[in-house]
Design a protein around this motif. Structure first.
Motif, PDB file in Angstrom:
ATOM      1  N   ALA A  80     -14.719 -76.565  87.034  1.00  0.00           N
ATOM      2  CA  ALA A  80     -14.092 -77.582  87.879  1.00  0.00           C
ATOM      3  C   ALA A  80     -14.862 -77.758  89.181  1.00  0.00           C
ATOM      4  N   GLU A  81     -15.258 -76.652  89.793  1.00  0.00           N
ATOM      5  CA  GLU A  81     -16.022 -76.732  91.035  1.00  0.00           C
ATOM      6  C   GLU A  81     -17.344 -77.448  90.791  1.00  0.00           C
ATOM      7  N   TRP A  82     -18.002 -77.125  89.686  1.00  0.00           N
ATOM      8  CA  TRP A  82     -19.268 -77.782  89.356  1.00  0.00           C
ATOM      9  C   TRP A  82     -19.070 -79.270  89.116  1.00  0.00           C
ATOM     10  N   ALA A  83     -18.024 -79.638  88.357  1.00  0.00           N
ATOM     11  CA  ALA A  83     -17.796 -81.042  88.026  1.00  0.00           C
ATOM     12  C   ALA A  83     -17.545 -81.872  89.274  1.00  0.00           C
ATOM     13  N   VAL A  84     -16.783 -81.315  90.211  1.00  0.00           N
ATOM     14  CA  VAL A  84     -16.490 -82.044  91.449  1.00  0.00           C
ATOM     15  C   VAL A  84     -17.772 -82.277  92.241  1.00  0.00           C
ATOM     16  N   LYS A  85     -18.606 -81.240  92.358  1.00  0.00           N
ATOM     17  CA  LYS A  85     -19.847 -81.367  93.121  1.00  0.00           C
ATOM     18  C   LYS A  85     -20.859 -82.246  92.399  1.00  0.00           C
ATOM     19  N   GLU A  86     -20.992 -82.045  91.116  1.00  0.00           N
ATOM     20  CA  GLU A  86     -22.001 -82.763  90.344  1.00  0.00           C
ATOM     21  C   GLU A  86     -21.744 -84.264  90.315  1.00  0.00           C
ATOM     22  N   ASN A  87     -20.473 -84.639  90.244  1.00  0.00           N
ATOM     23  CA  ASN A  87     -20.124 -86.043  90.074  1.00  0.00           C
ATOM     24  C   ASN A  87     -19.499 -86.684  91.308  1.00  0.00           C
ATOM     25  N   ASP A  88     -19.543 -85.957  92.438  1.00  0.00           N
ATOM     26  CA  ASP A  88     -18.962 -86.468  93.682  1.00  0.00           C
ATOM     27  C   ASP A  88     -17.514 -86.925  93.472  1.00  0.00           C
ATOM     28  N   LEU A  89     -16.749 -86.091  92.777  1.00  0.00           N
ATOM     29  CA  LEU A  89     -15.369 -86.451  92.461  1.00  0.00           C
ATOM     30  C   LEU A  89     -14.457 -86.251  93.663  1.00  0.00           C
ATOM     31  N   ASP A  90     -13.439 -87.062  93.701  1.00  0.00           N
ATOM     32  CA  ASP A  90     -12.364 -86.898  94.672  1.00  0.00           C
ATOM     33  C   ASP A  90     -11.045 -87.010  93.908  1.00  0.00           C
ATOM     34  N   PRO A  91     -10.722 -85.981  93.099  1.00  0.00           N
ATOM     35  CA  PRO A  91      -9.533 -86.074  92.235  1.00  0.00           C
ATOM     36  C   PRO A  91      -8.263 -86.228  93.058  1.00  0.00           C
ATOM     37  N   VAL A  92      -7.377 -87.083  92.567  1.00  0.00           N
ATOM     38  CA  VAL A  92      -6.136 -87.336  93.296  1.00  0.00           C
ATOM     39  C   VAL A  92      -5.036 -86.374  92.876  1.00  0.00           C
ATOM     40  N   VAL A  93      -5.250 -85.680  91.768  1.00  0.00           N
ATOM     41  CA  VAL A  93      -4.222 -84.793  91.240  1.00  0.00           C
ATOM     42  C   VAL A  93      -4.881 -83.834  90.267  1.00  0.00           C
ATOM     43  N   CYS A  94      -4.211 -82.716  89.990  1.00  0.00           N
ATOM     44  CA  CYS A  94      -4.689 -81.812  88.948  1.00  0.00           C
ATOM     45  C   CYS A  94      -3.493 -81.300  88.156  1.00  0.00           C
ATOM     46  N   ALA A  95      -3.779 -80.791  86.964  1.00  0.00           N
ATOM     47  CA  ALA A  95      -2.712 -80.265  86.104  1.00  0.00           C
ATOM     48  C   ALA A  95      -3.293 -79.194  85.214  1.00  0.00           C
ATOM     49  N   GLY A  96      -2.442 -78.285  84.801  1.00  0.00           N
ATOM     50  CA  GLY A  96      -2.850 -77.238  83.880  1.00  0.00           C
ATOM     51  C   GLY A  96      -1.849 -77.134  82.755  1.00  0.00           C
ATOM     52  N   ALA A  97      -2.350 -76.969  81.545  1.00  0.00           N
ATOM     53  CA  ALA A  97      -1.480 -76.799  80.385  1.00  0.00           C
ATOM     54  C   ALA A  97      -1.232 -75.313  80.163  1.00  0.00           C
ATOM     55  N   SER A  98       0.016 -74.896  80.234  1.00  0.00           N
ATOM     56  CA  SER A  98       0.394 -73.511  79.960  1.00  0.00           C
ATOM     57  C   SER A  98      -0.429 -72.565  80.841  1.00  0.00           C
ATOM     58  N   PHE A  99      -1.269 -71.717  80.245  1.00  0.00           N
ATOM     59  CA  PHE A  99      -2.078 -70.766  81.013  1.00  0.00           C
ATOM     60  C   PHE A  99      -2.946 -71.469  82.053  1.00  0.00           C
ATOM     61  N   GLY A 100      -3.305 -72.716  81.788  1.00  0.00           N
ATOM     62  CA  GLY A 100      -4.132 -73.470  82.725  1.00  0.00           C
ATOM     63  C   GLY A 100      -3.456 -73.741  84.056  1.00  0.00           C
ATOM     64  N   GLY A 101      -2.151 -73.474  84.139  1.00  0.00           N
ATOM     65  CA  GLY A 101      -1.447 -73.686  85.391  1.00  0.00           C
ATOM     66  C   GLY A 101      -1.966 -72.833  86.528  1.00  0.00           C
ATOM     67  N   THR A 102      -2.432 -71.617  86.223  1.00  0.00           N
ATOM     68  CA  THR A 102      -2.963 -70.753  87.274  1.00  0.00           C
ATOM     69  C   THR A 102      -4.240 -71.341  87.849  1.00  0.00           C
ATOM     70  N   ALA A 103      -5.119 -71.834  86.990  1.00  0.00           N
ATOM     71  CA  ALA A 103      -6.346 -72.471  87.473  1.00  0.00           C
ATOM     72  C   ALA A 103      -6.016 -73.699  88.307  1.00  0.00           C
ATOM     73  N   ALA A 104      -5.019 -74.472  87.891  1.00  0.00           N
ATOM     74  CA  ALA A 104      -4.617 -75.645  88.664  1.00  0.00           C
ATOM     75  C   ALA A 104      -4.101 -75.245  90.037  1.00  0.00           C
ATOM     76  N   ALA A 105      -3.361 -74.136  90.102  1.00  0.00           N
ATOM     77  CA  ALA A 105      -2.854 -73.657  91.387  1.00  0.00           C
ATOM     78  C   ALA A 105      -4.000 -73.298  92.327  1.00  0.00           C
ATOM     79  N   VAL A 106      -5.046 -72.670  91.787  1.00  0.00           N
ATOM     80  CA  VAL A 106      -6.201 -72.303  92.617  1.00  0.00           C
ATOM     81  C   VAL A 106      -6.963 -73.543  93.038  1.00  0.00           C
ATOM     82  N   HIS A 107      -7.259 -74.414  92.090  1.00  0.00           N
ATOM     83  CA  HIS A 107      -8.053 -75.600  92.404  1.00  0.00           C
ATOM     84  C   HIS A 107      -7.357 -76.487  93.429  1.00  0.00           C
ATOM     85  N   SER A 108      -6.044 -76.519  93.385  1.00  0.00           N
ATOM     86  CA  SER A 108      -5.284 -77.357  94.320  1.00  0.00           C
ATOM     87  C   SER A 108      -5.236 -76.775  95.720  1.00  0.00           C
TER      88      SER A 108
END
Length: 313
Positions: free
Chosen positions: A74-102
């Motif tokens: 996620a960190e790479w994708a944001v930097k590589e593509n100059d992203l400015d995501p408006v929201v994030c989400a995690g499915a099941s176990f992915g919720g922890t990663a979403a909490a960190v990224h947010s």
């Protein structure tokens, strides 16, 4: 507009991400930090678990390595593509990663929490609900599923939907002695039974486990208000407070995952492109996602592939 999606954990092998974790600058930094937090080598421990064929319900190093991989991508994708995501989400176990990224949860506390949480889950299911499993299946829409559940109810067989991944893709928790009947009934309805998961997941029966985690693990963890909202994978609501993110993670123990609700919310915000960051064979590939968005799969091999800088947003 874009969004970042973190998939739920699935069967993963170290070989599929080893080169990325060892050589990619972002991943290497996070792995080194993880080693300091844990007090042991994450990758060596992962390799040893695979050598022992200690896969079960994902051994500790596999769970943590998946978290690290998703966050690094996620960190790479944001930097590589100059992203400015408006929201994030995690499915099941992915919720922890979403909490960190947010920004709601620090990386060190996420690593420590993932280790402690996994141990608590493993211990709980060695002594409780040992007869419950979760059956996943495709090609069964909600109405036929409701009929099957009604039949189970009439038989006196407990059942509960653990996940709705797509409009015709679900995971249903049942007693193990019901699985053979259920698989036959699903096939008769035109469905395709897939894998059976042990331990089970996302059930109101597991309230005691939720309480153990709430009082024994998350009570001492700091959750800050996220920089960007996190979409609840239970009902699609936007979570904007640290307390809300904590409850979201705890509710993963007892509440059904409703992925179409996540898609509806993100689409309603005007998002057209979502980046699914992590090894994913499911959450970013189902029709409800691909029909709603341009889905960009961000995998270890993606980040390792030389590419020209682009302005994808």
């Amino acid at each position: 507009m874009s969004a970042i999606i973190f998939p739920g954990i699935g069967p993963v092998r170290l070989a599929d991400s080893a080169r990325f974790l060892v050589t990619h600058p972002i991943a290497r930094r996070l792995v080194a930090e993880t080693d300091r937090i844990l007090g042991y080598s994450l990758l060596d421990s992962y390799r040893e678990a695979e050598d022992r064929d200690d896969q079960g319900a994902f051994p500790e190093p596999a769970r943590i390595a998946f978290l690290v991989q998703c966050l690094a991508l996620a960190e790479w994708a944001v930097k590589e593509n100059d992203l400015d995501p408006v929201v994030c989400a995690g499915a099941s176990f992915g919720g922890t990663a979403a909490a960190v990224h947010s920004g709601a949860l620090s990386f060190p506390e996420a690593v420590e929490m993932t280790a402690a949480w996994g141990r608590r889950v493993d211990d709980y299911f060695t002594r409780e609900h040992r007869d419950i499993v979760t059956q996943s299946f495709a090609r069964v829409a909600p109405d036929p599923l409701a009929e099957i559940q009604a039949e189970l109810d009439a038989r006196g067989d407990w059942n509960e939907v653990a996940c709705q991944v797509d409009n015709d893709f679900h995971m249903l928790s049942v007693r193990e002695d019901v699985v053979e009947w259920l698989q036959g009934r699903l096939r008769a309805a035109g469905g395709l039974p897939l894998y059976v998961m042990r331990p089970p997941m996302h059930s109101t029966l597991f309230e005691a486990l939720r309480e153990e985690i709430a009082t024994g693990i998350t009570t001492d963890i700091t959750f800050s208000d996220p920089r960007i909202p996190v979409v609840s994978d239970h009902d699609g609501s936007l979570v904007r407070t640290g307390a809300g993110v904590r409850e979201l993670l705890l509710n993963a123990v007892t509440r059904t995952v409703r992925w179409p609700a996540v898609v509806d919310t993100i689409k309603g915000l005007g998002v057209e492109r979502v980046h699914v960051t992590g090894q994913d064979a499911l959450w970013g590939r189902v029709d409800v996602m691909t029909n709603a968005f341009q889905v960009v799969a961000v995998r270890p091999d993606t980040a390792m592939r030389p590419r020209r800088r682009s302005a994808i947003a």
